[in-house]
Design an enzyme around this catalytic site. Sequence first.
Site, short mmCIF file in Angstrom:
data_model
loop_
_atom_site.label_atom_id
_atom_site.label_comp_id
_atom_site.label_asym_id
_atom_site.label_seq_id
_atom_site.Cartn_x
_atom_site.Cartn_y
_atom_site.Cartn_z
N CYS A 9 6.35 4.84 -30.45
CA CYS A 9 6.87 4.30 -29.16
C CYS A 9 6.73 2.66 -29.30
O CYS A 9 6.69 1.72 -30.33
CB CYS A 9 5.11 4.45 -28.95
N CYS A 52 4.36 0.35 -26.83
CA CYS A 52 3.57 -0.06 -26.37
C CYS A 52 2.95 -1.12 -27.90
O CYS A 52 2.20 -1.79 -26.56
CB CYS A 52 2.23 0.87 -25.97
N CYS A 95 4.83 1.93 -22.21
CA CYS A 95 5.78 2.56 -23.87
C CYS A 95 7.41 2.61 -23.73
O CYS A 95 7.98 3.21 -24.43
CB CYS A 95 5.01 3.84 -23.86
N LYS A 106 1.79 15.20 -24.03
CA LYS A 106 1.00 14.45 -24.83
C LYS A 106 0.82 14.28 -22.79
O LYS A 106 1.32 13.60 -22.17
CB LYS A 106 1.60 12.87 -25.40
N ARG A 126 0.00 4.89 -17.36
CA ARG A 126 0.51 5.86 -17.99
C ARG A 126 1.14 6.53 -17.41
O ARG A 126 1.62 7.77 -17.48
CB ARG A 126 0.56 5.83 -19.23
N GLU A 182 8.83 20.82 -21.61
CA GLU A 182 8.57 19.74 -22.57
C GLU A 182 8.48 20.57 -23.98
O GLU A 182 9.94 19.91 -24.62
CB GLU A 182 7.11 18.74 -22.48
N LYS A 200 -1.62 16.62 -27.72
CA LYS A 200 -2.20 15.61 -27.52
C LYS A 200 -3.33 15.40 -26.52
O LYS A 200 -2.14 15.29 -24.86
CB LYS A 200 -1.57 14.42 -28.01
N SER A 259 -8.45 9.50 -30.43
CA SER A 259 -9.62 8.58 -30.95
C SER A 259 -11.08 8.71 -30.32
O SER A 259 -12.33 8.52 -30.81
CB SER A 259 -8.82 6.78 -30.73
N TYR A 308 -8.77 10.84 -37.49
CA TYR A 308 -9.70 9.96 -37.80
C TYR A 308 -10.75 10.75 -38.90
O TYR A 308 -11.30 9.83 -39.45
CB TYR A 308 -10.36 9.33 -37.24
#
Length: 331
Positions: free
Chosen positions: A122, A124, A132, A197, A219, A235, A250, A276, A315
């Site tokens: 990407c 960004c 992006c 996404k 975005r 998509e 996501k 995150s 994570y």
Amino acid sequence: MSDFPVRRPRRLRRTATLRDLVREHDVSPGDLIQPLFVVHGQRVEREIPSLPGVFHLSVDDALDREADRLVELGIPAVILFGLPATKDETGSENFAPDGIVPRALRRLRDRAPGLLRITDVCCCEYTSHGHCGILRGEAVDNDRTLEVLGRVGVTHAGAGADVVAPSGMMDGMVGAIRGALDAAGHSEVAILSYAVKYASAFYGPFREAAESAPAFGDRLGYQMNPPNVREALREASLDEAEGADMLMVKPALAYLDVIRAVRERSMLPLFTYNVSGEYAMVKAAAARGWLDERRVVLESLVAMRRAGADGIITYHAKDAARWLRDAHPPI
Ligand code: PBG
């Protein structure tokens, strides 16, 4: 046959052994992918304030030690995000052969050759404006961005990426990267497309970690609108037609229905990104003693698997792998 009192579902919940025997889904360390943030500098192991337990790592002993921990825990793969030394309009470090991600790829290949190397593709993190793609005026120029993404994919493949994962939600990104990889002799490198996404507020802590928040605007012009699910199928099928080897939905938790919908329409392996903000919420509540972190994490991960994800970028990977190893049945 009558229902109750003859039929009693509780019979199969009576003992741990019975429950384990009839369990329908599970999650194991082999399903998890660890995101890594690599940075310039020496001996950097800097905890990211909004992602406690996640660190900026320099490409030296710091990255080696993390690779060793992942291998030891049986986590099969990492996805790399790089923080460049400098940012500019086109994000030049993104396609520099000695950029931060290629350096990390080579280091990981030497240190832990069996650990699968996935890279986020990407713009960004690399662009001065934080969008992006490449801008024309204040809008992202889709087709110019495709050329850059192709170069980034080839750069990563040349440095040892096994899988490249375009995350910018540009139309045609998978086809452009596939074409560029094949033309450069990297037909064996796979594409994991962030096909579905959403424009999500749950990315907040990541943007702090990757210093990638857009300098202006948002975005919404390229990432998907959260209310839509038919669009997700569109998509996914477009990316599949362009040559994606694997798909991703996501974020994860607020989009379990989307994971299920894509799972039912596609034969490709499907991943989800436990992002995150989802991680930060659990960490914040656990730190206050408001949630049992271990149980909440394992319950969430198995829910993503139940929804239809083959694998999960998270994570929590190291903690979850430890919990899964130390206790059976874990949940
Ligand atoms: C880059 C990218 C983002 C995430 C993964 N790749 C941020 C964004 O789209 O703004 C988010 C990951 C996370 O929140 O954990 N485009």
